[in-house]
Design an enzyme around this catalytic site. Structure first.
Site, PDB file in Angstrom:
ATOM      1  N   GLU A 276      -5.812  -7.920   2.320  1.00  0.00           N
ATOM      2  CA  GLU A 276      -5.771  -6.819   1.347  1.00  0.00           C
ATOM      3  C   GLU A 276      -5.986  -7.389  -0.051  1.00  0.00           C
ATOM      4  O   GLU A 276      -5.389  -8.411  -0.402  1.00  0.00           O
ATOM      5  CB  GLU A 276      -4.419  -6.099   1.332  1.00  0.00           C
ATOM      6  N   GLU A 330      -4.567   7.723  -1.266  1.00  0.00           N
ATOM      7  CA  GLU A 330      -3.672   8.309  -0.263  1.00  0.00           C
ATOM      8  C   GLU A 330      -2.507   9.004  -0.966  1.00  0.00           C
ATOM      9  O   GLU A 330      -1.626   8.344  -1.516  1.00  0.00           O
ATOM     10  CB  GLU A 330      -3.169   7.217   0.675  1.00  0.00           C
ATOM     11  N   LYS A 333       1.502   8.258  -0.183  1.00  0.00           N
ATOM     12  CA  LYS A 333       2.149   6.955  -0.315  1.00  0.00           C
ATOM     13  C   LYS A 333       3.292   7.038  -1.314  1.00  0.00           C
ATOM     14  O   LYS A 333       3.201   7.713  -2.334  1.00  0.00           O
ATOM     15  CB  LYS A 333       1.131   5.898  -0.770  1.00  0.00           C
ATOM     16  N   GLU A 339       0.205   3.276  -6.401  1.00  0.00           N
ATOM     17  CA  GLU A 339       0.130   3.206  -4.945  1.00  0.00           C
ATOM     18  C   GLU A 339      -0.773   4.278  -4.357  1.00  0.00           C
ATOM     19  O   GLU A 339      -1.334   4.112  -3.274  1.00  0.00           O
ATOM     20  CB  GLU A 339       1.531   3.323  -4.337  1.00  0.00           C
TER      21      GLU A 339
END
Length: 428
Positions: A276, A330, A333, A339
């Site tokens: 990541e 997203e 999250k 985030e």
């Protein structure tokens, strides 16, 4: 009834045109993390085409959802599948659990779905809820059990077994890299892990984020250095004498040095890959540097860096491989605003910020095998959507073509429904 059948057939053909991927490949050292913590994301069957359109051939997912595994079948896109943390205790305790999981979630989808590796848990050794290291004690036994299960099925030479770590496993920051060691309390779990990687040939996955280091100490870390900007001033490691032109290389080499310190000769046979890395395009007021401009610069520079097929200063002969975090923003999250804003794309398939992905279509691949190091497929078969005559393609144009096809398919479906009789004929 015949008319109703034709209606359904036309509907399926229209949807297939949208979901059928362009010629896909794993011919890239660049991958992307496909997280699904959002209630507004496109269905899995629409995702492979979007990924293919930007020339990415490797995808990491965090579970083994059947809908996702089916969606990537016959696309040529290489998957890294995740085994959730919650599965580790049972798998570590009972080899039959590992065999059943491997049969149901790996063997059942091969070879149509190209699964190259399984990550057993995610950041297990730095799990804040694992205060007594109960989960950490299960990590290597679970990996051993899964590897044995794959061997029983004749798949250990096809699917690698690994796990992904936060850089919080290090006792020291990434500078200087040569001084990096693992946290002392984690050594009982990391030493056998390194031996496992050395024996099976699987890579050590590290989640490396220069953004976090910059955000914590922007006065000491130059933004250009964190953004992997080629114009950034280099920094010399006083311990090794090696010069570092960007923070990601320093972070990766810090992991290599820690592996060498903990693993001895076995550590020399372990390759580090970035599972990541990314940069948020938005954040809370105190999240310095989380902007669309910086996200675009970081990921553009990352792709450029990886596509050079060069290694880090410490291991120049081992090309750097990295998975961008993440494919989509997203919205479910938890945590700070950043985030929810790591995506290359918004949920509707539009780019989250300006980013031109420049990847040569003849980029070699090394996929398959227990170490993901087998032969490649020789590059792309034709140009993916969004490709230019120069052999390079951009995320903006590719996304627009993906959205155009989605709109055309939807219009076709609507026309079919509006102009043909109802489906009541199935009752006859």
């Amino acid at each position: 009834m015949a008319l109703a059948f034709l209606t359904l057939l036309a509907l399926l053909l229209a949807l297939a045109w949208l979901t059928l991927p362009a010629s896909a490949t794993s011919a890239s050292f660049v991958g992307v993390n496909y997280g699904r913590l959002g209630d507004d994301l496109p269905p899995p069957q629409a995702v492979p085409r979007l990924i293919t359109s930007i020339g990415i051939g490797r995808v990491r997912i965090y579970d083994a959802d059947p809908a996702v595994l089916h969606a990537f079948a016959n696309t040529g896109i290489e998957l890294v599948v995740g085994l959730p943390d919650s599965c580790l205790p049972a798998m570590a305790a009972d080899p039959d659990e590992a065999l059943a999981w491997a049969r149901a979630n790996i063997q059942a989808y091969l070879p149509a779905t190209k699964i190259a590796a399984v990550t057993v848990g995610n950041e297990v050794l730095t799990n804040a809820h694992d205060t007594g290291f109960a989960l950490a004690r299960c990590l290597v036994p679970a990996m051993e059990a899964l590897h044995s299960a794959l061997a029983t099925l004749g798949l250990d030479g096809v699917v690698a077994v690994t796990t992904a770590h936060s850089l919080a496993v290090l006792a020291t920051p990434s500078y200087p890299p040569s001084a990096a060691v693992f946290r002392r309390e984690l050594l009982p779990y990391i030493c056998p892990l390194i031996a496992f990687h050395a024996r099976t040939g699987s890579p050590f996955f590290a989640n490396a984020y220069p953004y976090f280091a910059y955000q914590r100490d922007p006065s000491q870390i130059a933004l250009e250095y964190a953004l992997l900007d080629p114009s950034a001033a280099s920094i010399t490691d006083p311990g090794s004498g090696l010069r570092y032109a960007n923070l990601l290389h320093a972070q990766v080499d810090a992991v290599y040095h820690a592996i060498a310190a903990a693993g001895g000769d076995a550590g020399k046979r372990v390759e580090v890959r970035v599972s990541e890395t990314g940069w948020p395009s938005a954040g809370d007021p105190d999240e310095i540097g989380a902007t669309p401009e910086n996200a675009g610069k970081y990921n553009s520079n990352l792709i450029r860096l990886v596509c050079q097929k060069k290694g880090t200063p410490l291991v120049p002969g081992t090309p750097l491989r990295a998975y961008i975090f993440a494919l989509f923003n997203e919205n479910q999250k938890e945590g700070p605003k950043s985030e929810r804003n790591y995506g290359l794309f918004k949920a509707d398939g539009t780019p989250a910020y300006h980013l031109d992905i420049k990847m040569p279509p003849e980029d070699d691949t090394t996929s398959g095998g227990g170490s993901e190091s087998g032969g490649g497929d020789g590059g792309y078969e034709g140009e993916p959507d969004g490709a230019s005559s120069s052999g390079y393609f951009g995320i903006s144009s590719a996304a627009q073509q993906w959205r155009t096809k989605a709109s055309v398919a939807a219009a076709a479906v609507a026309a079919i429904i509006l102009h043909l009789p109802s489906l009541g004929g199935f009752d006859s």
